[in-house]
Design a protein around this motif. Structure first.
Motif, PDB file in Angstrom:
ATOM      1  N   TYR A 104       0.835  -1.205   0.000  1.00  0.00           N
ATOM      2  CA  TYR A 104       0.000   0.000   0.000  1.00  0.00           C
ATOM      3  C   TYR A 104       0.862   1.243   0.000  1.00  0.00           C
ATOM      4  N   LYS A 105       0.206   2.322  -0.387  1.00  0.00           N
ATOM      5  CA  LYS A 105       0.849   3.630  -0.279  1.00  0.00           C
ATOM      6  C   LYS A 105      -0.194   4.600   0.241  1.00  0.00           C
ATOM      7  N   VAL A 106       0.179   5.358   1.235  1.00  0.00           N
ATOM      8  CA  VAL A 106      -0.758   6.307   1.826  1.00  0.00           C
ATOM      9  C   VAL A 106      -0.609   7.658   1.149  1.00  0.00           C
ATOM     10  N   HIS A 107      -1.712   8.130   0.591  1.00  0.00           N
ATOM     11  CA  HIS A 107      -1.686   9.457  -0.040  1.00  0.00           C
ATOM     12  C   HIS A 107      -2.343  10.461   0.862  1.00  0.00           C
ATOM     13  N   ASP A 108      -2.374  11.649   0.372  1.00  0.00           N
ATOM     14  CA  ASP A 108      -3.068  12.716   1.060  1.00  0.00           C
ATOM     15  C   ASP A 108      -4.559  12.425   1.177  1.00  0.00           C
ATOM     16  N   LYS A 109      -5.089  11.837   0.125  1.00  0.00           N
ATOM     17  CA  LYS A 109      -6.537  11.630   0.084  1.00  0.00           C
ATOM     18  C   LYS A 109      -6.935  10.187   0.291  1.00  0.00           C
ATOM     19  N   GLY A 110      -6.090   9.430   0.896  1.00  0.00           N
ATOM     20  CA  GLY A 110      -6.463   8.049   1.127  1.00  0.00           C
ATOM     21  C   GLY A 110      -5.279   7.127   0.918  1.00  0.00           C
ATOM     22  N   ALA A 111      -5.574   5.871   0.741  1.00  0.00           N
ATOM     23  CA  ALA A 111      -4.501   4.908   0.523  1.00  0.00           C
ATOM     24  C   ALA A 111      -4.826   4.089  -0.702  1.00  0.00           C
ATOM     25  N   SER A 112      -3.811   3.672  -1.384  1.00  0.00           N
ATOM     26  CA  SER A 112      -4.049   2.783  -2.521  1.00  0.00           C
ATOM     27  C   SER A 112      -3.360   1.448  -2.251  1.00  0.00           C
ATOM     28  N   PHE A 113      -4.021   0.417  -2.707  1.00  0.00           N
ATOM     29  CA  PHE A 113      -3.523  -0.936  -2.485  1.00  0.00           C
ATOM     30  C   PHE A 113      -3.246  -1.597  -3.816  1.00  0.00           C
ATOM     31  N   PHE A 114      -2.219  -2.400  -3.845  1.00  0.00           N
ATOM     32  CA  PHE A 114      -1.897  -3.078  -5.093  1.00  0.00           C
ATOM     33  C   PHE A 114      -1.172  -4.382  -4.760  1.00  0.00           C
ATOM     34  N   ALA A 115      -1.170  -5.256  -5.738  1.00  0.00           N
ATOM     35  CA  ALA A 115      -0.491  -6.534  -5.532  1.00  0.00           C
ATOM     36  C   ALA A 115       1.012  -6.294  -5.456  1.00  0.00           C
ATOM     37  N   PRO A 116       1.722  -7.133  -4.728  1.00  0.00           N
ATOM     38  CA  PRO A 116       3.162  -6.902  -4.591  1.00  0.00           C
ATOM     39  C   PRO A 116       3.854  -6.838  -5.937  1.00  0.00           C
ATOM     40  N   GLY A 117       4.653  -5.844  -6.097  1.00  0.00           N
ATOM     41  CA  GLY A 117       5.399  -5.723  -7.335  1.00  0.00           C
ATOM     42  C   GLY A 117       4.706  -4.933  -8.414  1.00  0.00           C
ATOM     43  N   THR A 118       3.470  -4.467  -8.142  1.00  0.00           N
ATOM     44  CA  THR A 118       2.765  -3.749  -9.197  1.00  0.00           C
ATOM     45  C   THR A 118       2.579  -2.284  -8.851  1.00  0.00           C
TER      46      THR A 118
END
Lengths: 280, 296
Positions: free
Chosen positions: A261-275
């Protein structure tokens, strides 16, 4: 179908997407180890408010303004929700003042009474939760009708620091589950935090490890947040391990999934490892 | 062995399913309940951890009426005004009364979900005492309990499991569907049998046992390496003919102390040089009496 509701921006890797249907009677445990999973709490809070659910928030670690400020960024106004009656907020820090600095005109609730004598347990806190959760059922005329009830707890590990025993916290979470999930057909989301490395054996009986294990046994879905095992990365803030403990009705066999995951200002985004978008 | 256990515990038997946070044993517990119901036994469940709905979920069939769920889930500690069954009522009289209330003359199978809940509030000695009394009591034919091994100290887990006639420890398997069960069974004669099996579940909670796990886990099938002949395909000859081989084997190596050499050294052959020694007066040198004038 979906039990995982986070916002997937790079969601091509996941079969689960937001569905119109909200599951009820589920307990989700958000936990972290040497990391900070509170972004998931903020996410769930804004998600459920946006989904027009009745949210009951037990905020023990931060003030109302803190959550309000973060939710503003996520596009939800807590003050408004509170006014409309959609959000009921127990501000643990404020309530505890009435216990720590007793005054004559003490009209505070008995919720934080356990601070006086942590050995007594969390029965009074539970009774406070129960009474306000049940009373929310009786609405005023003309009030809006909200969706299923959600109880959010941030967080349970702080109770250990306040002197409450692991057994008492587990009893409290059990009773919350019994009331909110089974009786009122709502959902529960709890946060529990761990500081140390994972220990083996029966070393520390009264520790956050035991609490985490006990809570894991009670819940149907765990989201465990950890830093990346390889170290700090600017574009990927960590990994979330999602674990389904109860078998799904359709016999879904997948039990564990790992996301980054990556936490942004407006939320977090999730992605499969390596993508991660930084990599692709 | 798992299938045998599912087919029926002996009277007075006490089965413990040990699980951990990484794999829940409740599914296997439900399989046992299902199997008991199919055997037309009355099953009494002391439900502390999950609600009746959740436990009965998936257990369909005509025999469901034989399943009596005693609700210790909504209020196990008596925090409300009229609790159904509290953890403090877990004693041999309390449980016997509960079972006799709803059961027919046949002794029932008691399922405890979970023992961990009780152990958290009632100490291990009291729990062990109650379990022993229940086993001997006669109201209950067999007891099946779920225990979360990672929630207690090893001593506690050990003491409770010591009372059991069979212990099944479940853990996640290699593949998603499968789980590994380590089974220890103690028979009445005192013989202890242990086994490890991989199993999975079908839709109706029946257990499918797969092959035993291999010792090394994922064993790679090794193809037999055909021995390659190093002396083939060369421009020179490295092979030995039969006579050459014989001569090679006969050859005595120079620095090897063989038996032949030893006998040759010890018994000098005829005609070889001999050393004759006659001690000379000058050679008679006594270390301790160099001048030869001590009267000893």
């Amino acid at each position: 179908m979906v039990t995982m509701e986070p916002i997937f921006t790079d969601s091509s890797a996941h079969p689960e997407r937001l569905s119109g249907q909200l599951h009820t009677g589920r307990v989700r445990l958000v936990s972290d180890r040497q990391s900070d999973a509170s972004f998931l709490i903020h996410h769930f809070l804004s998600f459920y408010l946006r989904a027009r659910c009745k949210v009951w928030f037990l905020g023990l670690v931060q003030s109302f303004n803190h959550y309000s400020a973060v939710s503003q960024r996520l596009g939800v106004s807590l003050a408004q929700a509170k006014e409309k009656g959609q959000l009921v907020f127990l501000e643990g820090l404020k309530e505890s003042l009435s216990v720590l600095i007793p005054q004559d005109t003490n009209t505070g609730s008995k919720a934080m009474d356990f601070l006086r004598d942590p050995a007594v347990g969390l029965k009074s806190l539970y009774e406070f939760v129960r009474s306000s959760v049940s009373s929310s059922g009786s609405r005023a005329e003309g009030a809006e009708e909200w969706g299923p009830l959600v109880l959010l707890v941030d967080d349970l590990s702080v109770l250990l620091s306040l002197g409450v025993s692991v057994g008492a916290v587990l009893d409290f979470s059990h009773y919350c589950r019994a009331t909110v999930c089974s009786e009122l057909q709502g959902n529960v989301v709890m946060l529990a935090r761990c500081d140390g490395e994972e220990e083996e054996g029966d070393g520390d009986d009264e520790g956050s490890e035991t609490l985490l294990k006990g809570l894991t046994h009670q819940c149907s879905l765990t989201l465990h947040v950890q830093g990346l095992p390889t170290g700090f990365c600017r574009d990927i803030h960590g990994q979330v391990e999602v674990c389904w403990r109860r078998r799904q009705g359709d016999g879904q066999s997948t039990q564990k999934k790992l996301f980054q995951y990556k936490v942004h200002d407006k939320g977090a985004s999730f992605f499969a490892p390596g993508t991660s978008s930084a990599v692709l | 062995m798992l299938t045998e256990l599912l087919q029926g515990t002996d009277a007075g038997g006490f089965l413990i399913i040990q699980d951990s946070a990484s794999y829940s044993g409740r599914h296997l517990l439900k399989s046992f309940i299902n199997a008991a119901l199919h055997r037309e036994e009355a099953v009494h469940v002391l439900g502390f951890e999950v609600s009746e709905e959740e436990l009965k979920d998936g257990l369909i069939g005509a025999s469901i009426h034989r399943l009596h769920f005693h609700n210790a889930y909504t209020d196990p500690l008596g925090w409300t005004h009229n609790p159904a069954f509290t953890v403090h009522q877990f004693c041999s009289e309390g449980v016997t009364q509960l079972v006799k209330q709803t059961s027919q003359s046949k002794p029932a199978t008691l399922v405890i979900d979970s023992l961990s809940w009780i152990l958290r509030h009632v100490g291990p000695p009291a729990v062990c005492k109650t379990l022993q009394q229940l086993r001997k009591g006669g109201a209950v034919r067999a007891i099946i309990g779920l225990l979360h091994a990672d929630m207690h100290q090893r001593g506690t887990v050990g003491s409770v499991c010591h009372m059991a006639t069979s212990v099944i420890t479940v853990a996640p398997g290699m593949k998603g569907d499968e789980a590994v069960a380590k089974i220890t069974k103690r028979s009445k004669s005192g013989k202890v049998m242990q086994d490890e099996e991989i199993f999975s579940f079908k839709e109706d909670f029946t257990v499918v046992v797969q092959n035993r796990p291999s010792q090394l886990g994922l064993k790679q099938t090794e193809t037999e390496e055909r021995e390659t002949d190093p002396t083939a395909n060369l421009t020179f000859n490295l092979r030995l003919s039969d006579t050459e081989r014989e001569a090679k084997e006969k050859l005595a190596l120079p620095f090897v102390f063989s038996k032949e050499k030893k006998t040759a050294l010890l018994h000098s052959g005829r005609g070889s040089g001999r050393i004759l020694y006659e001690p000379d007066a000058n050679d008679d040198y006594d270390q301790e009496d160099p001048d030869d004038d001590l009267d000893v």
